[in-house]
Write a protein that holds these residues in place. Structure first.
Motif, short mmCIF file in Angstrom:
data_model
loop_
_atom_site.label_atom_id
_atom_site.label_comp_id
_atom_site.label_asym_id
_atom_site.label_seq_id
_atom_site.Cartn_x
_atom_site.Cartn_y
_atom_site.Cartn_z
N SER A 180 0.88 -1.17 0.00
CA SER A 180 0.00 0.00 0.00
C SER A 180 0.91 1.22 0.00
O SER A 180 2.10 1.11 0.31
CB SER A 180 -0.92 0.01 1.23
OG SER A 180 -0.26 0.60 2.34
N CYS A 193 -1.56 -2.07 -5.90
CA CYS A 193 -0.83 -2.58 -4.74
C CYS A 193 -0.54 -4.07 -4.96
O CYS A 193 -1.20 -4.72 -5.78
CB CYS A 193 -1.64 -2.38 -3.47
SG CYS A 193 -2.07 -0.66 -3.14
N GLN A 216 -6.47 0.00 -5.14
CA GLN A 216 -7.05 0.69 -4.00
C GLN A 216 -7.47 2.11 -4.38
O GLN A 216 -6.82 2.76 -5.20
CB GLN A 216 -6.04 0.80 -2.84
CG GLN A 216 -5.83 -0.46 -2.06
CD GLN A 216 -4.95 -0.25 -0.84
OE1 GLN A 216 -4.70 -1.20 -0.11
NE2 GLN A 216 -4.46 0.95 -0.60
N ASP A 272 -7.10 5.12 -2.53
CA ASP A 272 -6.30 5.45 -1.35
C ASP A 272 -6.53 6.92 -0.98
O ASP A 272 -6.45 7.80 -1.85
CB ASP A 272 -4.82 5.21 -1.68
CG ASP A 272 -4.00 4.94 -0.45
OD1 ASP A 272 -4.40 4.05 0.33
OD2 ASP A 272 -2.98 5.62 -0.27
N GLY A 294 -13.50 -1.13 2.87
CA GLY A 294 -12.29 -0.36 3.11
C GLY A 294 -12.03 -0.22 4.59
O GLY A 294 -12.92 -0.44 5.42
N ALA A 302 -8.43 3.39 2.96
CA ALA A 302 -8.23 2.82 1.61
C ALA A 302 -9.37 1.85 1.30
O ALA A 302 -9.69 0.99 2.12
CB ALA A 302 -6.89 2.10 1.52
N GLY A 317 -10.93 -1.09 -1.27
CA GLY A 317 -10.58 -2.07 -2.29
C GLY A 317 -11.48 -1.86 -3.50
O GLY A 317 -12.66 -2.21 -3.46
#
Length: 593
Positions: free
Chosen positions: A195, A217, A233, A235, A484, A532, A534
């Motif tokens: 990450s 990632c 992600q 992020d 997340g 974060a 997914g």
């Protein structure tokens, strides 16, 4: 070559001449008239060829599925009797005037219809064909719409899209790193990021107080339906925002995505503590569509003579919990034994049960192999505690807290699925108040990651009672799936050093791996927090796909291989020599055994 996409043609274009390109989805020769279903990324359109244009008609007769063609023709209304209401373009068709075969297709290695039964290995090997199927095509288009909507939202809220490095060094994220050898620094390796955690924290220290990135990632771990070695992600990191503010902003983003793209109103997300989630549902990502809950009954059973129950009931590390299944008394012994086998995978050594025939009759109204170990008062308390009704069945779990929670949590999901109890709706929530650490064999491990801040504690208070520390962390859960997770980060050097110490990371190791972070924490680091999501998992949920492999263009198999490119492959010996790498032959299975 084209004036319109196939799926865009409607009654608005009737009378117009259009140029179309795409693939032959199906050809039908109906005694002198040839019908084509022409397909592109936007949908299907019927094209009609009649014998009046002999040369064009002859070309049309040569077409087979997946030929790539160019069509020129006149848009017209379909006859009333031929309107296809199940097709987006079902009111119109194109009368073909010209036809060019751009590329013929060999016999197909995949079944391309809507009821394909191709193996996953074949689908991945011929992914370029699999992605032509409308189902897969629409999922990738939907994915693009989601990422576009995320960018619009984040940009409108003042977040900056900033890239972070792909070549970095290993960080303790809980999985194995993918290593990349350095040619210019022999015997040293980069790691692909699990990450962008540390870099986004450094961006907060640099004054970029609202950051986001849709980023790749990498984690070298065992795969499941919702795991891949490389994944994407959404992020996010912020400065000067509390946990509640981060949750509110990211919740707003997810709500807007579902409203814009699915016309679904998720509403406000309830909050549930980690302790409540584990107690009631046996999971830190509970599926609230399932009405079944775990009910603790240790206090009811602590004095029974049946040691299977009384032992865990009197053990501080034990647990006795039950699930009451409505209408479950109809289950056969074979079905019950099947559920016993199911929970054994989670460490349960059996599955006691009690069928409720007549609540009003108390102990005389239940049927169970364990009834002889219980008295009337205990049975009445169990029936009252579980709110059991006539025709229900009560399942018992008694063991260590971990085994009971895991086994009964899994059984809850299994029963809900098998008995059709899971409602067809969206049930989001936030899970909060996670423990800071979990203890395994006397060693603390970070439940999230080692940069998560404890809630309302000084370094000294944390050192004095780490087992009971609560982290300032939060997970967004939807229908039993973690969308997340995030937390408030440590922004104080003393606190970060203390957490490293509790995790068994020595000063030397901390300096070697995270010296740059500890150094940066000395220079006016702001309070910061992030989260974060997914992306692959979110798209999987939104499209109803069974696996994230079905929402990724080119995923890997469950063994982290790529049938399409045959990756991973062998390295060139000259390149290995240049990198200073010597291969060691893999041990045979017999030797490993």
């Amino acid at each position: 070559m084209r004036t319109h996409y196939c799926g865009e043609i409607s009654t608005a274009q009737v009378g117009e001449t259009v140029n179309l390109v795409g693939w032959v989805n199906r050809r039908r020769d109906l005694g002198g008239v040839i019908f084509l279903d022409l397909r592109d990324r936007e949908g299907l359109l019927q094209v009609v060829y009649d014998p009046d244009l002999a040369e064009v008609f002859e070309t049309a007769s040569k077409l087979r599925n997946e030929f790539c063609v160019q069509v020129k023709g006149l848009v017209r209304n379909r006859p009333e009797s031929q309107i296809n209401k199940g097709m987006r373009t079902g009111e119109v068709e194109v009368l073909g005037k010209e036809l060019t075969i751009l590329n013929a297709a060999a016999p197909l290695p995949l079944n391309m219809d809507d009821h394909q039964t191709n193996s996953e290995e074949a689908r991945l090997k011929y992914r370029y064909l699999d992605l032509r199927r409308p189902e897969m095509n629409q999922r990738l288009i939907f994915r693009s719409k989601v990422t576009a909507a995320v960018r619009r939202f984040m940009d409108s809220e003042g977040f900056l899209d900033i890239e972070t490095p792909m070549l970095t060094r290993a960080t303790p994220e809980g999985a194995r790193d993918y290593l990349v050898p350095s040619r210019t620094n022999k015997s040293r390796f980069f790691a692909l990021p699990q990450s962008p955690q540390l870099f986004k924290q450094l961006l907060m220290m640099s004054g970029f107080d609202r950051y986001y990135q849709i980023v790749k990632c990498f984690r070298d771990e065992d795969l499941r339906a919702d795991r891949q070695p490389e994944f994407t992600q959404i992020d996010i990191e912020t400065s000067f925002m509390s946990a509640d503010e981060v949750m509110a902003k990211t919740e707003e983003m997810v709500v807007s995505l579902f409203k814009e793209l699915l016309n679904v109103d998720l509403g406000e997300f309830p909050k549930m503590s980690y302790a409540d989630a584990m107690r009631r549902f046996g999971s830190d990502k509970p599926d609230l569509r399932n009405p079944l809950e775990l009910v603790d009954v240790a206090d009811v059973l602590k004095d029974v003579e049946f040691k299977v129950f009384s032992g865990p009931a009197n053990d501080p590390k034990g647990r006795v919990a039950v699930i009451c299944l409505p209408g479950g008394a109809e289950l056969s012994r074979k079905q019950i034994d099947g559920y016993a086998d199911y929970v054994s995978v989670y460490g349960a050594r059996g599955l006691a049960w009690m069928k409720v025939k007549d609540v009003a009759a108390g102990i005389e109204g239940v049927q169970s192999p364990i009834a002889k170990f219980l008295n009337a008062e205990v049975v009445e308390q169990l029936l009252a505690r579980t709110n059991a009704k006539d025709g229900d069945i009560i399942f018992f779990g008694a063991d260590s807290n971990t085994v009971v929670t895991d086994a009964m949590g899994a059984l809850r999901l299994k029963l809900g699925e098998d008995r059709g109890l899971v409602s067809d709706e969206w049930k989001p929530l936030w899970v909060v108040d996670f423990p800071m650490f979990e203890e395994v064999d006397g060693q603390f491990h970070a439940l999230h990651h080692p940069f998560t801040a404890p809630r309302n504690m000084t370094p000294e208070e944390l050192a004095a009672d780490p087992a009971n520390a609560i982290s300032d962390a939060y997970d967004m859960v939807l229908n039993g799936c973690e969308l997340g997770g995030g937390s408030v980060r440590i922004h104080d050097q003393a606190m970060q050093a203390q957490v490293f110490k509790l995790l068994g990371i020595s000063d030397e190791e901390a300096s070697e791996k995270f010296g740059f972070l500890l150094e940066a924490l000395r220079y006016g680091t702001p309070p910061h927090a992030g989260l974060a999501f997914g992306l692959d998992r979110m798209i999987m949920l939104m499209t109803g796909a069974a696996s994230i492999r079905d929402v990724m263009a080119f995923p890997k198999t469950t063994t982290a291989g790529c049938p399409l490119t045959d990756a991973p492959g062998e390295a060139n010996p000259a390149q290995l020599e240049e990198l200073g790498i010597q291969l060691i032959a893999a041990k045979e299975d017999s030797e490993e055994a």
